[in-house]
Design an enzyme around this catalytic site. Structure first.
Site, PDB file in Angstrom:
ATOM      1  N   LYS A 169      -3.033   7.468   7.159  1.00 41.24           N
ATOM      2  CA  LYS A 169      -2.670   6.047   7.124  1.00 41.24           C
ATOM      3  C   LYS A 169      -1.485   5.758   8.019  1.00 41.24           C
ATOM      4  O   LYS A 169      -0.567   6.558   8.139  1.00 41.24           O
ATOM      5  CB  LYS A 169      -2.373   5.618   5.683  1.00 41.24           C
ATOM      6  CG  LYS A 169      -3.614   5.731   4.835  1.00 41.24           C
ATOM      7  CD  LYS A 169      -3.936   4.702   3.811  1.00 41.24           C
ATOM      8  CE  LYS A 169      -3.036   3.776   3.211  1.00 41.24           C
ATOM      9  NZ  LYS A 169      -3.507   3.087   2.045  1.00 41.24           N
TER      10      LYS A 169
ATOM     11  N   CYS B 128       3.596 -32.345  -6.721  1.00 43.05           N
ATOM     12  CA  CYS B 128       4.128 -33.706  -6.661  1.00 43.05           C
ATOM     13  C   CYS B 128       2.940 -34.642  -6.848  1.00 43.05           C
ATOM     14  O   CYS B 128       1.983 -34.580  -6.090  1.00 43.05           O
ATOM     15  CB  CYS B 128       4.795 -33.955  -5.308  1.00 43.05           C
ATOM     16  SG  CYS B 128       5.083 -35.696  -4.965  1.00 43.05           S
TER      17      CYS B 128
ATOM     18  N   ARG C 143     -18.016  -1.072  -5.380  1.00 41.03           N
ATOM     19  CA  ARG C 143     -17.653   0.255  -5.860  1.00 41.03           C
ATOM     20  C   ARG C 143     -17.507   0.286  -7.384  1.00 41.03           C
ATOM     21  O   ARG C 143     -17.854   1.270  -8.024  1.00 41.03           O
ATOM     22  CB  ARG C 143     -16.341   0.702  -5.214  1.00 41.03           C
ATOM     23  CG  ARG C 143     -15.970   2.095  -5.640  1.00 41.03           C
ATOM     24  CD  ARG C 143     -14.864   2.662  -4.797  1.00 41.03           C
ATOM     25  NE  ARG C 143     -13.560   2.269  -5.322  1.00 41.03           N
ATOM     26  CZ  ARG C 143     -12.405   2.700  -4.818  1.00 41.03           C
ATOM     27  NH1 ARG C 143     -12.408   3.493  -3.777  1.00 41.03           N
ATOM     28  NH2 ARG C 143     -11.274   2.317  -5.338  1.00 41.03           N
TER      29      ARG C 143
ATOM     30  N   ASP D 179      -9.697  -2.374   6.578  1.00 37.26           N
ATOM     31  CA  ASP D 179      -9.107  -2.873   5.346  1.00 37.26           C
ATOM     32  C   ASP D 179     -10.008  -3.950   4.750  1.00 37.26           C
ATOM     33  O   ASP D 179      -9.832  -5.137   4.999  1.00 37.26           O
ATOM     34  CB  ASP D 179      -7.716  -3.433   5.643  1.00 37.26           C
ATOM     35  CG  ASP D 179      -6.860  -3.493   4.391  1.00 37.26           C
ATOM     36  OD1 ASP D 179      -7.310  -2.981   3.344  1.00 37.26           O
ATOM     37  OD2 ASP D 179      -5.761  -4.047   4.455  1.00 37.26           O
TER      38      ASP D 179
ATOM     39  N   CYS E 274       9.806 -36.740  -1.434  1.00 46.52           N
ATOM     40  CA  CYS E 274       9.896 -38.127  -1.901  1.00 46.52           C
ATOM     41  C   CYS E 274      10.773 -38.283  -3.134  1.00 46.52           C
ATOM     42  O   CYS E 274      11.050 -39.404  -3.564  1.00 46.52           O
ATOM     43  CB  CYS E 274       8.503 -38.677  -2.188  1.00 46.52           C
ATOM     44  SG  CYS E 274       7.759 -37.991  -3.674  1.00 46.52           S
TER      45      CYS E 274
ATOM     46  N   GLU F 215     -12.849   7.562  12.603  1.00 49.24           N
ATOM     47  CA  GLU F 215     -13.236   6.143  12.558  1.00 49.24           C
ATOM     48  C   GLU F 215     -12.039   5.354  12.066  1.00 49.24           C
ATOM     49  O   GLU F 215     -11.288   5.850  11.237  1.00 49.24           O
ATOM     50  CB  GLU F 215     -14.358   5.924  11.530  1.00 49.24           C
ATOM     51  CG  GLU F 215     -15.667   6.533  11.882  1.00 49.24           C
ATOM     52  CD  GLU F 215     -16.564   6.628  10.639  1.00 49.24           C
ATOM     53  OE1 GLU F 215     -16.421   5.806   9.713  1.00 49.24           O
ATOM     54  OE2 GLU F 215     -17.372   7.565  10.601  1.00 49.24           O
TER      55      GLU F 215
ATOM     56  N   LYS G  57      -9.975   3.040   9.743  1.00 49.79           N
ATOM     57  CA  LYS G  57     -10.109   2.701   8.324  1.00 49.79           C
ATOM     58  C   LYS G  57      -9.959   1.191   8.198  1.00 49.79           C
ATOM     59  O   LYS G  57      -8.880   0.637   8.389  1.00 49.79           O
ATOM     60  CB  LYS G  57      -9.038   3.419   7.509  1.00 49.79           C
ATOM     61  CG  LYS G  57      -9.131   3.173   6.019  1.00 49.79           C
ATOM     62  CD  LYS G  57      -8.405   4.280   5.282  1.00 49.79           C
ATOM     63  CE  LYS G  57      -8.013   3.982   3.857  1.00 49.79           C
ATOM     64  NZ  LYS G  57      -8.843   3.132   3.079  1.00 49.79           N
TER      65      LYS G  57
ATOM     66  N   CYS H  73       3.628 -40.093  -1.596  1.00 49.21           N
ATOM     67  CA  CYS H  73       4.629 -39.181  -1.032  1.00 49.21           C
ATOM     68  C   CYS H  73       4.347 -38.981   0.459  1.00 49.21           C
ATOM     69  O   CYS H  73       3.238 -38.619   0.839  1.00 49.21           O
ATOM     70  CB  CYS H  73       4.574 -37.851  -1.761  1.00 49.21           C
ATOM     71  SG  CYS H  73       5.582 -36.580  -0.995  1.00 49.21           S
TER      72      CYS H  73
ATOM     73  N   ASP I  96       0.823  -1.203   0.000  1.00 49.19           N
ATOM     74  CA  ASP I  96       0.000   0.000   0.000  1.00 49.19           C
ATOM     75  C   ASP I  96       0.859   1.256   0.000  1.00 49.19           C
ATOM     76  O   ASP I  96       0.585   2.220  -0.705  1.00 49.19           O
ATOM     77  CB  ASP I  96      -0.875   0.035   1.258  1.00 49.19           C
ATOM     78  CG  ASP I  96      -2.166  -0.715   1.055  1.00 49.19           C
ATOM     79  OD1 ASP I  96      -2.229  -1.500   0.079  1.00 49.19           O
ATOM     80  OD2 ASP I  96      -3.096  -0.520   1.862  1.00 49.19           O
TER      81      ASP I  96
ATOM     82  N   TYR J 103     -20.760   2.651   7.715  1.00 49.33           N
ATOM     83  CA  TYR J 103     -20.150   3.922   8.085  1.00 49.33           C
ATOM     84  C   TYR J 103     -20.749   5.152   7.401  1.00 49.33           C
ATOM     85  O   TYR J 103     -20.186   6.238   7.499  1.00 49.33           O
ATOM     86  CB  TYR J 103     -18.628   3.901   7.926  1.00 49.33           C
ATOM     87  CG  TYR J 103     -18.102   3.445   6.572  1.00 49.33           C
ATOM     88  CD1 TYR J 103     -18.419   4.121   5.409  1.00 49.33           C
ATOM     89  CD2 TYR J 103     -17.257   2.350   6.493  1.00 49.33           C
ATOM     90  CE1 TYR J 103     -17.919   3.706   4.192  1.00 49.33           C
ATOM     91  CE2 TYR J 103     -16.744   1.931   5.277  1.00 49.33           C
ATOM     92  CZ  TYR J 103     -17.080   2.607   4.130  1.00 49.33           C
ATOM     93  OH  TYR J 103     -16.584   2.191   2.931  1.00 49.33           O
TER      94      TYR J 103
ATOM     95  N   CYS K 101      10.412 -33.608  -6.022  1.00 48.18           N
ATOM     96  CA  CYS K 101       9.714 -33.369  -4.766  1.00 48.18           C
ATOM     97  C   CYS K 101      10.721 -33.401  -3.623  1.00 48.18           C
ATOM     98  O   CYS K 101      11.463 -34.377  -3.489  1.00 48.18           O
ATOM     99  CB  CYS K 101       8.629 -34.415  -4.547  1.00 48.18           C
ATOM    100  SG  CYS K 101       7.925 -34.348  -2.889  1.00 48.18           S
TER     101      CYS K 101
HETATM  102  S1  IVH Z   1     -15.918   6.703   4.297  1.00 45.17           S
HETATM  103  C1  IVH Z   1     -16.521   9.125   0.497  1.00 45.17           C
HETATM  104  N1  IVH Z   1     -15.176   5.362   6.387  1.00 45.17           N
HETATM  105  O1  IVH Z   1     -11.586   3.221   2.508  1.00 45.17           O
HETATM  106  C2  IVH Z   1     -15.997   8.482   1.681  1.00 45.17           C
HETATM  107  N2  IVH Z   1     -14.383   4.652   4.273  1.00 45.17           N
HETATM  108  O2  IVH Z   1      -9.664   4.430   0.664  1.00 45.17           O
HETATM  109  C3  IVH Z   1     -16.656   7.210   1.866  1.00 45.17           C
HETATM  110  N3  IVH Z   1     -12.989   2.642   4.331  1.00 45.17           N
HETATM  111  O3  IVH Z   1     -13.627   3.295  -0.334  1.00 45.17           O
HETATM  112  C4  IVH Z   1     -15.844   6.283   2.632  1.00 45.17           C
HETATM  113  N4  IVH Z   1     -13.084   2.341   6.501  1.00 45.17           N
HETATM  114  O4  IVH Z   1     -13.862   1.326   1.299  1.00 45.17           O
HETATM  115  C5  IVH Z   1     -15.085   5.472   5.053  1.00 45.17           C
HETATM  116  N5  IVH Z   1     -14.624   4.246   8.327  1.00 45.17           N
HETATM  117  C6  IVH Z   1     -14.550   4.358   7.009  1.00 45.17           C
HETATM  118  C7  IVH Z   1     -13.808   3.449   6.220  1.00 45.17           C
HETATM  119  C8  IVH Z   1     -13.747   3.634   4.845  1.00 45.17           C
HETATM  120  C9  IVH Z   1     -12.623   1.885   5.369  1.00 45.17           C
HETATM  121  C10 IVH Z   1     -12.601   2.379   2.940  1.00 45.17           C
HETATM  122  C11 IVH Z   1     -13.716   2.551   1.941  1.00 45.17           C
HETATM  123  C12 IVH Z   1     -13.211   3.564   0.961  1.00 45.17           C
HETATM  124  C13 IVH Z   1     -11.747   3.418   1.128  1.00 45.17           C
HETATM  125  C14 IVH Z   1     -11.015   4.627   0.642  1.00 45.17           C
END
Ligand code: IVH
Length: 684
Positions: free
Chosen positions: A329, A444, A150, A131, A429, A127, A129, A449, A40, A239, A426
């Site tokens: 991030k 294999c 999306r 993954d 074996c 909030e 984020k 084996c 990332d 969210y 292998c």
């Molecule tokens: S708000 C327009 N809140 O992060 C904003 N997104 O990198 C709408 N994501 O596409 C998103 N946790 O999939 C929001 N607490 C959170 C989130 C969150 C994860 C993801 C989401 C978004 C992506 C953007």
């Protein structure tokens, strides 16, 4: 006079084109193929470089702009046409969030916000984020009607049938919510524990290692069969609420969502306006970073949102990002170490997986000694050699992973490094390895084996299969080594003396193992089929087959056509079964199992006749079952299925768009059940 030479038309800088192509490829791999080509952090850094370059170049040469540049568009997860997902347009575009690793840029963001909104009125909501995978849920007149990924931001894949299998997502909104169209957005994700358990299952049953929870969640949503999706342990956090009348605050929306029984992350914090509101926001970020590793799911940062919905609207958006939100991030911890050697693991179906042995290094609170290399394509992509100096990261992955070779440091190595090649034979074996055209894995094919035998035996004895108590890996190894056990049937030929002859085996334990084996003989056909480790045959398909055929003999004699006709048994499974039952070595093992007195037929357990004597009616479209399937399931559980509702009807199984039958049932006071309730009732 020589013909006048035209000045060569100017070209966009090579780096611009290179970055566009590189990031487009990374997006495609990430969103479409569920595979990360880079970390990332590396992606974010290249994107930042591209954004700056796009701005500079197109200011001077507007003609060099490209509307498809990854700097201007969100990465698309739209599936290819013809893969079975309808496309659905988003009423409100699904954008991405601008993100940063720098506190200074978070402060810049705040300066932009206060350029439009008085500082004293700016409140933020933080909030985690998550993954996972972004999801749009559309409710019409308070009923869930559509779930869409999306996609490219303007349209996504309609994955409603799969989403309906996630139990924590409400199918209905409470009565105090307005009628009409309401959109709820959130993240579908997999907890670390669920991922690890599912990965273990995937390795054991499919011999395939999964990359990370995010890709697994995303892949699960793109499964064509909702019944398969239902088996995936997916979770959801809501969210956002979107509607045309954006009144009030985002915080209030989160509270409303929680009250309507949506899972909403408890880790949310409102940060009140102040002279230095961002200092407080950054404190929240720092606090969460400390507890990050203790959370049951992966987070990669904090989403910081302007709280007022009108303020959000006033701030507006660019083509790619809303201007009222930023993601701070977290840096993924990385460490440099030496890749000392590569060993090879042989899985249950013979897949050979390279594993990196590292010079132990501290990372995210643990000592890392090994890292998975996935497969040989991955090694080639990273350009790894052995030995090598490498970067390892834990970040978004649970299993540590090598992200790059530090090429410039290679000269520091004492030994000259050489390429990492697939083993010629292998490693266990010595048999020759093979590779399918379309597959990346080397395999294999020797069924005898020892590596495969050990794993096959462990799988056979595992809990969901024959559940043989007291039969652990060490004992299994000892048994194989002693030559007494070469296949699962040999286990049942073991005598107490055989076990006692093994080193470190006490009399009592030997007795326990024999008792465990004896007890396992009665598990029945469904568990046996799963335990045999036939490729693609999991626990559920084992049960489906056992129920359908009743006896091992009937299944063994089934033709391809008969196998393919079974509900829930796909072509790949049918072929695998057919091959299995036409392999003389396997037939020999089955013969031996029968001789040892294993139960090779299927008896529906008492619980499965839960609906004996009852009369059911089915109406509407069910989330995952077809009409025929629902009928079969109810009938298998002992119920009679009738066409019309009467006073005698025990219950009505109802789905979407149910009509007069539902009305009649309600009038007569006949209980109404959903597919989910029936699943719970039958323990499915
Ligand atoms: S708000 C327009 N809140 O992060 C904003 N997104 O990198 C709408 N994501 O596409 C998103 N946790 O999939 C929001 N607490 C959170 C989130 C969150 C994860 C993801 C989401 C978004 C992506 C953007």
């Amino acid at each position: 006079m020589p013909p006048s030479k035209k000045a060569p038309s100017p070209q966009p800088p090579a780096r611009l084109l290179e970055l566009r192509a590189l990031l487009a490829e990374a997006n495609d791999a990430y969103y479409r193929r569920g595979h990360s080509l880079m970390t990332d952090a590396a992606f974010d850094a290249l994107l930042k470089e591209l954004e700056a370059l796009e701005e500079k170049v197109t200011a001077a040469h507007p003609g060099f702009a490209d509307a498809n540049s990854p700097a201007l568009r969100v990465g698309s997860d739209l599936s290819e046409p013809g893969t079975g997902f309808r496309k659905a347009a988003h009423k409100y575009p699904m954008l991405s969030i601008q993100n940063t690793y720098s506190e200074e840029e978070v402060r810049d963001f705040h300066r932009q916000v206060t350029g439009k909104i008085p500082e004293a009125e700016v409140e933020y909501v933080c909030e985690p984020k998550i993954d996972g995978v972004a999801m749009s849920l559309v409710y019409e007149d308070r009923v869930l009607t559509q779930a869409v990924t999306r996609g490219d931001g303007t349209q996504g894949d309609d994955v409603t049938r799969n989403i309906r299998t996630i139990r924590t997502i409400p199918q209905k909104l409470p009565k105090d919510w307005p009628a009409g169209r309401i959109e709820v957005r959130g993240e579908v994700y997999m907890t670390q524990a669920d991922f690890l358990a599912f990965n273990e299952y995937s390795m054991r049953v499919y011999d395939r290692e999964l990359q990370n929870p995010r890709n697994t969640a995303s892949g699960s949503l793109k499964l064509k069969d909702p019944k398969e999706a239902a088996k995936r342990p997916l979770s959801f956090f809501a969210y956002a609420v979107l509607s045309d009348e954006a009144e009030g605050t985002h915080w209030e929306n989160l509270e409303r969502l929680a009250k309507a029984k949506f899972p909403v992350n408890a880790l949310r914090e409102k940060v009140a306006p102040s002279a230095d509101v961002m200092a407080d926001v950054l404190k929240v970020c720092a606090r969460w970073e400390k507890i990050r590793d203790d959370l049951p799911y992966l987070i990669d940062g904090v989403v910081i949102k302007v709280n007022g919905l009108r303020q959000q609207a006033a701030l507006g958006r660019t083509a790619k990002n809303p201007k009222w939100v930023i993601a701070f991030k977290y840096k993924t911890e990385a460490a440099e170490t030496v890749l000392e050697s590569v060993s090879y693991q042989v899985g249950r179906t013979g897949v050979v997986t390279p594993v990196a042995n590292l010079k132990p290094v501290q990372l995210g609170g643990t000592t890392v000694k090994r890292a998975t290399l996935h497969n040989f394509d991955e090694i080639e992509r990273l350009g790894l050699r052995v030995p090598d100096i490498v970067m390892v990261e834990k970040g978004g992955e649970i299993i540590p992973k090598i992200t790059a070779a530090v090429v410039e440091k290679r000269p520091q190595l004492k030994t000259r490094s050489r390429p990492i090649l697939p083993p010629e034979a292998c490693p266990v074996c010595g048999s020759e390895l093979s590779k399918d055209e379309e597959e990346v894995a080397w395999r294999c094919d020797n069924l005898q084996c020892p590596a495969q035998v050990q794993r096959a035996l462990l799988h056979f004895g595992s809990r969901g299969a024959m559940n043989i108590e007291n039969l652990g890996p060490a004992l299994m190894d000892a048994l194989i080594e002693s030559g007494k056990v070469r296949d699962v049937a040999d286990l049942y030929a073991l005598k107490r003396e055989d076990l006692e002859a093994l080193e470190r085996m006490a009399e009592k334990s030997a007795q326990n193992v024999i008792a465990g084996l004896e007890e396992s003989k009665a598990r029945g056909l469904d568990r046996l089929l799963f335990g045999l480790g036939i490729r693609f045959i999991g626990k559920t398909s084992g049960k489906v087959l056992a129920r359908h055929f009743g006896t091992l003999e009937a299944l063994q004699n089934a033709s391809m056509e008969e196998l393919e006709k079974v509900n829930e048994i796909g072509g790949r499974m049918a072929q695998s079964l057919f091959d299995y039952f036409h392999n003389p070595a396997n037939l020999k093992v089955l013969e031996k199992l029968k001789k040892h007195g294993l139960k090779v037929d299927y008896e529906a357990p008492a619980g499965e006749q839960t609906l004996a004597g009852q009369t059911w009616v089915i109406t509407g479209t069910l989330p995952t079952w077809s009409r025929d399937e629902a009928r079969e399931i109810l009938e298998n559980a002992g119920a009679k299925v009738s066409e019309s509702v009467s006073k005698k009807t025990t219950a009505l199984l109802t789905g979407e768009a149910a009509g007069s039958k539902l009305a009649k049932a309600e009038k007569l006071g006949v209980p109404v059940k959903t597919e989910e309730e029936v699943r719970a009732l039958l323990g499915m």
